[in-house]
Every structure is written in structure tokens, then in C-alpha cells.
Design an enzyme around this catalytic site. Structure first.
Site, mmCIF file in Angstrom:
data_model
loop_
_atom_site.group_PDB
_atom_site.id
_atom_site.type_symbol
_atom_site.label_atom_id
_atom_site.label_comp_id
_atom_site.label_asym_id
_atom_site.label_seq_id
_atom_site.Cartn_x
_atom_site.Cartn_y
_atom_site.Cartn_z
ATOM 1 N N GLU A 61 0.822 -1.209 0.000
ATOM 2 C CA GLU A 61 0.000 0.000 0.000
ATOM 3 C C GLU A 61 0.859 1.263 0.000
ATOM 4 O O GLU A 61 0.521 2.253 -0.664
ATOM 5 C CB GLU A 61 -0.942 -0.003 1.210
ATOM 6 N N PHE A 87 -6.363 -1.615 5.520
ATOM 7 C CA PHE A 87 -5.232 -1.886 4.640
ATOM 8 C C PHE A 87 -4.506 -0.592 4.265
ATOM 9 O O PHE A 87 -3.355 -0.627 3.819
ATOM 10 C CB PHE A 87 -5.703 -2.575 3.357
ATOM 11 N N TYR A 89 -3.581 1.761 6.248
ATOM 12 C CA TYR A 89 -2.702 2.303 7.282
ATOM 13 C C TYR A 89 -1.215 2.220 6.922
ATOM 14 O O TYR A 89 -0.454 3.144 7.241
ATOM 15 C CB TYR A 89 -2.972 1.608 8.615
ATOM 16 N N HIS A 130 -10.483 -5.729 8.193
ATOM 17 C CA HIS A 130 -11.418 -5.627 7.075
ATOM 18 C C HIS A 130 -12.590 -4.705 7.388
ATOM 19 O O HIS A 130 -13.437 -4.471 6.516
ATOM 20 C CB HIS A 130 -11.952 -7.006 6.683
#
Length: 738
Positions: A61, A87, A89, A130
Site C-alpha cells: 500500500e 489496509f 494504514y 477488514h
């Protein structure tokens, strides 16, 4: 009745239309290409536009965000997808340190037009990482715009605006509503950034929500209406910029405010809203500002998220705390008799694509039975996939006529789950009896704000019989069935002459209307150009100055430099901008700041076989006269061959518009938002001119300067125009390098 458009489908259409409209737009992220995204939002984009426009990235990411920064700096408009909220972060350092700060770090010289799409919130039974509500992190980070739609129409409109915006936008998508459908026609444009929407008008309290909490707020408001409470539901739509005006007006009108969101309460967005309401509405408040939020704990496991998320019951309890007597003396109003419905239509709900490549699900529990009446978005069943337990909302309203599988059965994606006999559309306008409607003697109706909201309602029910709208002075309207459309028996005492009525027949699908405000870059195509002009008219306080010049020095300069009038005008504009830098600036309306730009990127109008194009000469003030003339010729040639590089299509800070090529003497240029000024040049015409007490025929050019009155006064603008005139008439007097 058509099945409607799901929020995920609206997002997909927005991406598809943006990719088609602007070759600079690219979509990137994990599994966005071949798979079409875990929630299928990017489904089919790679097949249509190729893997250079929509492509998969490594599972990194931070790397994805860093790549997007570089692409945006190079002139692209990347749209990044983070698969799930938590996700994102690992990419937060890139977002906070670089994406949010690049414009400030370069003193406004470098924009960063990119969008970070993040599915967020709960309600899908997702496991750890999630499901989360991360909006406060981004809203607290200066330099980011933060957007969260609650409807399919807003999902399309806000995403298109986010992609067009010159600044970075964090686009938060309520994942629990990806499959929630509504009757809309795409493309559609709703309000621009910084405008909230009143989803349900009321007078007893204001219920503030955004994203996934809007549906909960509306459900709670309907429940409160049964207890005699008239609750207004305000959907913020964008957290940054925040629509303080609509928020303040609503709370001052109702005197009470309750904020609801899924994220934990401590230091959340609701705390900022409560503080702003207290600062601006203290004298109008009749009760403390309250909040209903998620618990101050890490996001819980799926089986406990129902206790963590604020539901309609908790919100209703909060409203009761605002109104401990259960209301203000209003009587409970029973729903009026429904109009005769049209014949029901049977609609079958199939198991939707649940994302992440899942092909089947087990039905854990049915929440409805045959014969039950269901409403839109009511939970029908709970199913379990290999990833998580998911609740399925109803896309239809009506009566359940059949269940096609039993609890415990495994169902393939696309297989039928249940059939609903939909409620006839003729009854849609009834059953909304409110205390105010009953007081006026109406048999029932729906009160909505006048203008876009009323139009949207009628468009959404264009298959219903003709309705009549009764308008009131408080900018609301009462929509009632045609057969009940008689004048109210008692008009409001405050304005007995203000009540009027008009009939609205079923409407055809509306044409797309461009957004009328919000920042943007130079136009790309005729539709984008018209959008820019509308934005310019809405945003800037325009003023116009006209002047006539005698290009006496032009022939000598053209002979000595082998150049034409446009290079001379360009040099004169650059010299004038050096003397009056206020006109090489832009207004940051969100922060109320005037930003003077250090370099002049000169845009100029060029007529091509493809229409009018505005090439941009980068760092025009640094070029020598011969180099400036050569660059103007080069970019004009590239524009006519439709080969203009992307870095020369956007980023202009001042525009020179030569409409004289069309044989026009004079015109009123419209600002190329967000620029502060534009010079219009008419054709050269032979006119009588007084020279040393005698008349001569001279070539005369008409100049028009349009400028944003917020950046300077008329004296500064007049000085600029005089400087240009002097530069054209005596170009040899221009400073070196200009």
C-alpha cells in the site's frame, strides 16, 4: 419497476466515464484489473481501457500511494484503490507526509490531483483489518479533501468531482451499502464538494450523519415520527470541506442536534461537529449537542459488531434524550389511506457477487418469511462465505411471495434467493403523514426542500400519477398524490399569500448537468470546458475592463523579430503580471486565502480542427522573446495535430484568449477557473485615429480583461490593462527577458 442502480455500480460507471473523458485518468491498486476489485467496483475497466489505464500493483500500500504521487506530479490523475479501510494504514505516512503536503511544500506551485478510494465502515461481518472507520485520521490531516457518499447518485457525482479536483481526495465508500440500490439515471450530478444534503426535513431536532450512518439516521427519524417527533436528517456528504452554513442553519432552525457515526466517539468527527454547533448556535440551542457513536474500543469481531455499531434503536434513544417529553406537544399522526396502487410487479432477488472472488454462500438465517412486507434496504437474510458473515439488504419494497432456498443451503452467486411483489408506485407518495401535514389539513404527503431535492424526488417517481407540490415560505414543499391535491384548509399564519401550487407531470430522465462550483484545472473537451465556465461564474466575483490599443510599435517589432501579434501580447502580459502579481494568483475558498503563484504558466487559445484548445507555456516568464514566440508556434502546431503533451494541457495561471481569429471585435472572456484573470483580444480593424491633431487610419485592437474582484480592486486591474496597452504599442520598452 427497474431493479435500480447499486452504489458499487454507480462507482464503476463514474470510473468508466472518467477514464473515457480524460486520458490522464488511471486506476491502480491490488486486484483492480483482472479481478475487478474485491467489491467489483473496477469490474471490466481493464478489458475496456487496457492494462495501461487500469492495472494491478504489488501488495504494497505504501508503494501504491508513492507511485500515485509520482504519477500525479507527472501530469496524470491516478485513482488508487485500497482494498479495505485498515489496509490503508501502511500507506498513511505517504498520505499524510507527501500527498497532503505537496501543494503547501511547493507554495502552491504543484497541485496533486489524485484520489484514494477506501471502502470503510462495518456491517459486513469482516474479520480484523477488514472493517474500520478511519475518517477522523484523514479529516484531521490538513491538505486532504475527505468525501463519503451515502447514495448511489452521490457516489457517481462525488467521485467524478474528486477525479476532476486538482487536490488530493480521500474517497471513503460505505462498503455495507455497495449493493444498496436506488432508482437513478446515470450520469447524474448532485451538489458539489462542501454542500450537505437535507435527506429528511423536520423541525424538532437535527440528526447529523454521513456515509453508512445516513440510512440508520433515516430509519431512526421514521421511528421518531411515530412518536410525534419531526426530525431533520442532514447528510454531510463531504467532511472536508464541511458545509458549516447548512449545518448551522438546520440546527438554528430546530434548536437541537444529535450526531451519529460508526467510528469511536473520542476525538471523532462528531466531536468536531458538536464543537462547531456549540460555537455557532449556542444562543439557539434548547438542549446539549449529543452524539451516538461506536464504542471506544478496537473494532470487535463480527459476532459483536452489532453491539458496537450505532443502530436505529440507539439513535432513537438519543433523540428521546434531546426531547425527554417525547416531543413538543405534537400528536401522533396515523398514516393516511394509501392511494390506489398500480398492479404489483414480481421481482426476484439473486445472490449478488460478494467480492474477493467468492462464488457461493451458505444461507445462515432468513430474516423474513413468505407473506412478510419488506422495505427497501431491510435485511432479508444472513449468509456466510469463506471470508465472513454478510447480511443482505432488500433492493425492493413489497410483499415476499417466495423463498427459493432454505436455511443451511449453499447458493451459487446469481442464483435466486427470494421473490417480492413490489408495492405499486402509485402509493409511494402516501403514508408520510407528519404533524405539520395533518395540521394543514392535508390527507398526507412528503415534505421536501424546494429545488433539487423536490426535483430529484419527482424524477425518482416519474412513473407515478401526476403530483401537486404545495410550496411554503420556509423553502419546503409538500408533495401529495394528484387525487388529494386540494389546497390546504388552513394556510400558515406567517404568510397567507405565499402559498402556491403547480402540477408536475411524470418527468423524463434529466440530462446531465455539470457541477457549478469546486476547483478544477483547464478544460479537456467541450463538456469539461462548459463545466469550467459554469464553475467560474459561480465561484468568482467577476469584473470586466475594456480598452483599445493602437499597435503602433507592432509592425517594427514584427519586422525585427519575425513575430506576430500574439507573441507581442504574450510579452506584454508577462511584463504586466510582473508589475501586478495579484493577477497571477488563485483564491483558496476552503481556507479563505489568496495564493500568489511564483511562476507564470501562460495559457493561450488555439483554434484546431478538434475545437478550441488552451495550450500552456510553462514558466513563460523565464523565456526570451524569440524563445517565447517559438514556443507559442510549437504548441499551436502540436495542438492542431492533437499531439499536445499532457504537461502543456493543464496548470495555466493566466490565459490570453485571442477571439479575434473568429472575426470578433470584442467579447467578455469567462475566467478559466481557478485562474484570477484572463485577457481577451479582438481582431485588428482599421479605424480613424487622432495622431498629433490629425486623423489617420490605424489598426486598432480591442482588449478585454476579466478578473476576479476578490484578488484586487479596479485600480490594480486598470493598471494591468494600461501596462499591456503600453507594452503592445511600444514593445521595445519591455524589460529584457519579457
Amino acid at each position: 419497476m427497474a431493479a435500480g442502480t447499486a452504489l458499487a455500480q454507480a462507482l464503476n460507471t463514474a470510473l468508466r466515464d472518467a477514464l473515457d473523458a480524460d486520458e490522464r485518468v488511471v486506476v491502480l491498486g491490488e486486484d483492480v484489473g483482472r479481478l475487478g476489485g474485491v467489491f467489483r467496483v473496477t469490474d471490466g475497466l481493464a478489458d475496456t481501457f487496457g492494462d495501461r489505464r487500469c492495472f494491478d500493483t504489488p501488495v504494497s500500500e505504501a508503494g501504491i500511494a508513492g507511485l500515485a504521487v509520482g504519477m500525479a506530479m507527472a501530469g496524470f490523475r491516478p485513482v488508487v484503490e485500497m482494498q479495505f479501510d485498515a489496509f490503508a494504514y501502511p500507506a498513511f505516512e505517504q498520505i499524510a507526509s507527501h500527498i497532503a503536503k505537496t501543494r503547501n511544500r511547493t507554495r502552491g506551485a504543484l497541485a496533486l490531483p489524485l484520489v484514494v478510494r477506501i471502502p470503510y465502515g462495518g456491517g459486513i461481518g469482516g474479520v480484523e483489518h477488514h472493517s474500520d472507520s478511519s475518517e477522523a485520521y484523514y479529516a484531521h490531516t490538513a491538505g486532504l479533501k475527505v468525501v463519503t457518499p451515502a447514495t448511489a447518485a452521490d457516489a457517481y457525482s462525488l467521485l467524478r468531482e474528486a477525479i476532476d479536483d486538482p487536490d488530493p481526495v480521500v474517497f471513503l465508500e460505505p462498503k455495507r451499502h455497495y449493493w444498496t440500490k436506488e432508482q437513478i439515471e446515470l450520469p447524474v450530478r448532485t451538489g458539489p464538494f462542501g454542500t450537505a444534503a437535507i435527506r429528511r426535513p423536520g423541525r424538532d431536532a437535527t440528526l447529523v450523519a454521513y456515509g453508512p450512518s445516513v440510512a440508520v439516521a433515516l430509519e431512526a427519524a421514521e421511528a421518531a415520527a411515530a412518536e410525534g417527533l419531526d426530525v431533520e436528517v442532514l447528510d454531510l456528504r463531504t467532511l472536508v470541506p464541511l458545509d458549516d452554513r447548512t449545518l448551522t442553519a438546520s440546527v438554528r432552525r430546530t434548536g437541537r442536534c444529535l450526531v451519529v457515526h460508526e467510528a469511536q466517539g473520542f476525538a471523532g468527527v462528531g466531536a468536531e461537529i458538536a464543537a462547531r454547533v456549540q460555537e455557532r448556535c449556542f444562543d439557539a440551542l434548547r438542549a446539549p449537542v449529543l452524539r451516538v457513536t461506536g464504542l471506544d474500543i478496537p473494532y470487535p469481531p463480527p459476532l459483536l459488531e452489532g453491539a458496537h455499531l450505532p443502530g436505529a434503536g440507539r439513535v432513537l434513544e438519543g433523540l428521546r434524550r434531546l426531547l425527554p417529553d417525547g416531543g413538543t406537544g405534537h400528536v401522533r399522526v396515523a398514516a393516511p389511506p394509501a392511494a390506489s396502487p398500480t398492479a404489483p410487479a414480481d421481482s426476484t432477488f439473486d445472490l449478488p457477487d460478494l467480492g474477493e472472488g467468492l462464488t457461493e454462500a451458505e444461507v445462515l438465517e432468513w430474516k423474513v418469511a413468505v407473506g412478510d412486507t419488506v422495505a427497501h434496504d431491510q435485511v432479508l437474510a444472513e449468509v456466510e462465505t469463506a471470508k465472513s458473515a454478510v447480511t443482505l439488504p432488500s433492493p425492493y419494497a413489497g410483499t415476499v411471495t417466495a423463498l427459493h432456498c432454505a436455511a443451511g443451503e449453499v447458493v451459487r452467486v446469481g442464483a435466486p434467493l427470494l421473490t417480492v411483489a413490489e408495492t405499486g408506485s402509485g402509493a409511494v407518495l402516501t403514508g408520510y403523514g407528519t404533524a405539520r401535514a395533518a395540521k394543514w389539513g392535508e390527507p398526507g404527503g412528503l415534505r421536501v426542500p424546494l429545488g433539487p431535492a423536490a426535483d430529484k424526488f419527482v424524477r425518482g417517481h416519474r412513473d407515478t400519477p401526476t403530483v401537486t407540490i404545495w410550496a411554503d415560505t420556509d423553502a419546503t414543499a409538500l408533495l401529495v398524490p394528484r387525487q388529494a391535491a386540494s389546497a390546504p384548509s388552513r394556510r400558515p399564519a406567517r404568510s397567507p399569500t405565499a402559498l402556491k401550487a403547480w402540477e408536475v407531470p411524470p418527468l423524463a430522465a434529466p440530462a446531465e448537468s455539470p457541477s457549478t462550483s469546486g476547483p478544477s484545472t483547464e478544460p479537456s473537451g467541450r463538456h469539461a470546458e462548459s463545466t469550467h465556465r459554469l464553475r467560474s461564474l459561480a465561484a468568482a466575483r467577476r469584473a470586466l475592463l475594456n480598452g483599445q490599443t493602437l499597435p503602433a510599435g507592432a509592425p517594427a517589432a514584427r519586422a525585427s523579430h519575425g513575430t506576430g501579434l500574439m507573441p507581442l501580447l504574450a510579452r506584454a502580459c508577462l511584463a504586466a503580471l510582473a508589475a501586478f502579481p495579484e493577477l497571477n494568483a488563485r483564491v483558496d475558498t476552503d481556507r479563505g486565502e489568496l495564493i500568489r503563484l511564483p511562476e507564470v504558466h501562460l495559457g493561450f487559445a488555439a483554434q484546431t480542427p478538434h475545437g478550441l484548445v488552451v495550450p500552456v507555456v510553462r514558466d513563460a516568464g523565464r523565456l526570451a522573446p524569440e524563445d517565447l514566440a517559438a514556443e507559442l508556434r510549437r504548441l499551436t502546431d502540436l495542438a492542431r495535430r492533437d499531439a499536445l503533451p499532457v504537461e502543456h494541457r493543464t496548470g495555466g495561471t493566466f490565459t490570453l484568449n485571442n477571439y479575434g481569429v473568429f472575426g470578433v471585435d470584442g467579447a467578455t472572456p469567462i475566467l478559466n477557473h481557478p485562474q484570477a484573470a484572463m485577457l481577451g483580444v479582438g481582431r485588428i480593424t482599421d479605424r480613424p485615429w487622432a495622431v498629433d491633431g490629425r486623423l489617420e487610419v490605424r489598426g486598432v485592437v480591442h482588449l478585454s480583461l476579466t478578473f476576479d474582484h476578490r484578488v484586487c480592486d479596479g485600480g490594480t486591474a486598470a493598471g494591468f490593462l494600461r501596462h499591456v496597452v503600453e507594452g503592445v504599442t511600444a514593445p521595445e520598452g519591455l524589460p529584457a527577458g519579457q
